[in-house]
Design a protein around this motif. Structure first.
Motif, mmCIF file in Angstrom:
data_model
loop_
_atom_site.group_PDB
_atom_site.id
_atom_site.type_symbol
_atom_site.label_atom_id
_atom_site.label_comp_id
_atom_site.label_asym_id
_atom_site.label_seq_id
_atom_site.Cartn_x
_atom_site.Cartn_y
_atom_site.Cartn_z
ATOM 1 N N UNK A 70 0.816 -1.217 0.000
ATOM 2 C CA UNK A 70 0.000 0.000 0.000
ATOM 3 C C UNK A 70 0.850 1.268 0.000
ATOM 4 N N UNK A 71 2.044 1.174 0.568
ATOM 5 C CA UNK A 71 2.957 2.326 0.608
ATOM 6 C C UNK A 71 3.805 2.436 -0.659
ATOM 7 N N UNK A 72 3.637 1.504 -1.574
ATOM 8 C CA UNK A 72 4.345 1.571 -2.850
ATOM 9 C C UNK A 72 5.746 1.016 -2.836
ATOM 10 N N UNK A 73 6.072 0.201 -1.831
ATOM 11 C CA UNK A 73 7.408 -0.397 -1.781
ATOM 12 C C UNK A 73 7.513 -1.455 -2.877
ATOM 13 N N UNK A 197 -4.509 -7.254 11.728
ATOM 14 C CA UNK A 197 -5.174 -6.073 11.195
ATOM 15 C C UNK A 197 -4.148 -4.973 10.986
ATOM 16 N N UNK A 198 -4.559 -3.939 10.264
ATOM 17 C CA UNK A 198 -3.771 -2.725 10.163
ATOM 18 C C UNK A 198 -4.621 -1.560 10.630
ATOM 19 N N UNK A 199 -3.949 -0.545 11.177
ATOM 20 C CA UNK A 199 -4.590 0.717 11.525
ATOM 21 C C UNK A 199 -3.864 1.839 10.802
ATOM 22 N N UNK A 200 -4.600 2.858 10.439
ATOM 23 C CA UNK A 200 -4.002 4.003 9.745
ATOM 24 C C UNK A 200 -4.934 5.201 9.855
ATOM 25 N N UNK A 201 -4.365 6.373 9.659
ATOM 26 C CA UNK A 201 -5.166 7.599 9.587
ATOM 27 C C UNK A 201 -5.273 8.111 8.159
ATOM 28 N N UNK A 202 -4.735 7.339 7.215
ATOM 29 C CA UNK A 202 -4.689 7.750 5.809
ATOM 30 C C UNK A 202 -5.759 6.990 5.028
ATOM 31 N N UNK A 203 -6.724 7.721 4.469
ATOM 32 C CA UNK A 203 -7.835 7.075 3.774
ATOM 33 C C UNK A 203 -7.370 6.296 2.549
ATOM 34 N N UNK A 204 -6.393 6.821 1.806
ATOM 35 C CA UNK A 204 -5.931 6.134 0.601
ATOM 36 C C UNK A 204 -5.273 4.802 0.943
ATOM 37 N N UNK A 205 -4.494 4.778 2.033
ATOM 38 C CA UNK A 205 -3.894 3.519 2.486
ATOM 39 C C UNK A 205 -4.990 2.541 2.894
ATOM 40 N N UNK A 206 -5.948 3.028 3.652
ATOM 41 C CA UNK A 206 -7.081 2.206 4.093
ATOM 42 C C UNK A 206 -7.820 1.607 2.897
ATOM 43 N N UNK A 211 -8.936 -3.230 -0.582
ATOM 44 C CA UNK A 211 -9.009 -3.925 -1.865
ATOM 45 C C UNK A 211 -8.025 -5.081 -1.925
ATOM 46 N N UNK A 212 -6.806 -4.858 -1.455
ATOM 47 C CA UNK A 212 -5.783 -5.897 -1.509
ATOM 48 C C UNK A 212 -6.198 -7.155 -0.754
ATOM 49 N N UNK A 213 -6.907 -6.999 0.351
ATOM 50 C CA UNK A 213 -7.290 -8.149 1.172
ATOM 51 C C UNK A 213 -8.376 -8.988 0.531
ATOM 52 N N UNK A 221 -17.064 -8.185 -7.458
ATOM 53 C CA UNK A 221 -16.739 -8.594 -8.822
ATOM 54 C C UNK A 221 -16.247 -7.453 -9.707
ATOM 55 N N UNK A 222 -15.807 -6.362 -9.080
ATOM 56 C CA UNK A 222 -15.153 -5.278 -9.816
ATOM 57 C C UNK A 222 -13.727 -5.166 -9.300
ATOM 58 N N UNK A 223 -12.762 -5.702 -10.079
ATOM 59 C CA UNK A 223 -11.380 -5.849 -9.645
ATOM 60 C C UNK A 223 -10.529 -4.735 -10.258
ATOM 61 N N UNK A 224 -9.998 -3.857 -9.406
ATOM 62 C CA UNK A 224 -9.199 -2.722 -9.874
ATOM 63 C C UNK A 224 -7.704 -3.020 -9.850
ATOM 64 N N UNK A 225 -7.284 -3.861 -8.905
ATOM 65 C CA UNK A 225 -5.868 -4.215 -8.760
ATOM 66 C C UNK A 225 -5.774 -5.705 -8.461
ATOM 67 N N UNK A 226 -4.557 -6.240 -8.520
ATOM 68 C CA UNK A 226 -4.337 -7.638 -8.141
ATOM 69 C C UNK A 226 -4.156 -7.700 -6.631
ATOM 70 N N UNK A 227 -5.018 -8.429 -5.974
ATOM 71 C CA UNK A 227 -4.921 -8.575 -4.523
ATOM 72 C C UNK A 227 -4.800 -10.029 -4.135
ATOM 73 N N UNK A 228 -5.454 -10.386 -3.058
ATOM 74 C CA UNK A 228 -5.427 -11.764 -2.583
ATOM 75 C C UNK A 228 -6.590 -12.000 -1.655
#
Length: 367
Positions: A70-73, A197-206, A211-213, A221-228
């Motif tokens: 999510x952080x783009x690493x 779980x993860x916690x964050x104050x950043x909506x984009x990360x959330x 989606x990734x999860x 059934x609307x897939x924007x990215x490859x997740x799991x």
């Protein structure tokens, strides 16, 4: 002879009011993935931690790897991380073909050595994963200042530290860009299987981790990215909800165990007792340090008396085959000293007085 396990998560269930009736109702409800229990848990958890968002996941390992994604690493990025930790803290970096840059620890509480962190926090570093090891604060506020100055993304590994707070009463996991938690049964907040779980104050990360999860879906059934697939199951969420409701009792009983150790072992000269950052720390493991020549003998002695014990961590990650075969020799002096001397003793919720006395008497009579 009394049998003392290293951890005893099932004992907490005995202190949940009407537990069996509640569990039976949950099972009969027929919702086992998602649903009200999961929604309630995420809301309750974020409110306690003091974060805007919480995403439940199927493990602490996924919490770490999805945080980095999510952080783009990406491949080749450098991430600061201690070697004295469970493998998943580093595994998440390796899974992305990023590069772990190992930081030494201090020998006071086995969290990151701040001076070594500062020296390695160069412009090449993209992220950092300080570990709140054994429940202690990894000097997260000082690390955050450095990360802000250097534009380094900050993921707190809070797998062993739910319930611990910094000196300003902020919960660990609410300070970095993301907090990554584990609910493995032996943790301070343990479920009945894997969970995280993860916690964050950043909506984009959330939004991205949501989606990734779930297979990269923004809607069904609307897939924007490859997740799991990284979902916390409903029965586990139910258990975690119930444990959150009694967590003040869990915390107090664990602190009772800690205080008993500290009072009854303070005069045992060959034991170095663990140190808390402050009185708001909830230890996940009670980890002592003993002379190198003593440890294996002590472990055999305790095991013979049915007292659980374990070494966290016997072989630092930078010396593991997966790392040592790929890189030049790394030297982390304090990490290598600690790995030869640490020993974790039983620490769990709601101990009985006879259990406390049995352990402390055994330790005092050793040698």
């Amino acid at each position: 002879m009394i049998n003392i396990p290293l951890a005893n998560p099932s004992r907490e269930l005995e202190h949940i009011p009407n537990f069996e009736q509640k569990l039976s109702k949950q099972l009969r409800g027929g919702v086992y993935v998602g649903g009200e229990s999961v929604d309630n848990f995420e809301k309750k958890f974020k409110d306690i931690i003091g974060a805007k968002y919480c995403v439940s996941l199927n493990s602490g390992t996924d919490a770490l790897i999805l945080s980095l994604i999510a952080l783009g690493i990406k491949k080749g990025d450098r991430v600061l991380v201690p070697s004295f930790t469970f493998f998943s803290t580093v595994e998440c970096i390796l899974q992305l073909n990023a590069i772990p840059v190992f930081v030494d620890i201090n020998l006071k509480n086995y969290t990151i050595d701040l001076d070594d962190f500062i020296s390695k926090a160069t412009s090449k570093i993209k992220a950092a994963i300080p570990v709140h090891l054994f429940g202690n604060d990894a000097q997260i506020n000082e690390i955050k200042k450095i990360c802000l100055e250097k534009n380094i993304k900050l993921v707190e590994d809070v797998a062993q530290a739910f319930g611990s707070q910094d000196e300003k009463n902020n919960y660990l996991g609410s300070i970095g860009d993301i907090g990554a938690f584990s609910f493995f049964p032996s943790k301070t907040l343990g479920g009945i299987g894997d969970g995280g779980c993860v916690t964050t104050n950043n909506f984009q990360i959330y939004k991205k981790i949501k989606m990734l999860k779930n297979h990269g879906q923004s809607k069904s059934y609307e897939h924007e990215i490859v997740g799991g697939n990284s979902r916390l199951d409903s029965i586990n969420a139910f258990i975690l909800n119930e444990k959150l409701d009694i967590f003040s009792k869990i915390r107090d009983s664990r602190n009772k165990f800690y205080k008993y150790y500290m009072e009854n072992l303070k005069d045992v000269e060959w034991i170095n007792l663990p140190q808390k950052n402050n009185n708001k720390i909830v230890l996940n493991y009670f980890t002592i340090s003993v002379p190198v020549k003593v440890r294996s003998k002590l472990m055999s002695y305790l095991s013979a008396k049915n007292i659980g014990n374990a070494v966290y961590y016997k072989t630092p990650i930078h010396l593991q085959k997966v790392i040592s075969n790929k890189s030049k020799k790394i030297k982390l002096k304090n990490t290598e000293v600690a790995s030869k001397q640490v020993l974790s003793l039983p620490l769990y919720s709601f101990p009985n007085d006879d259990e406390l006395e049995y352990i402390s008497t055994a330790l005092r009579n050793f040698r």
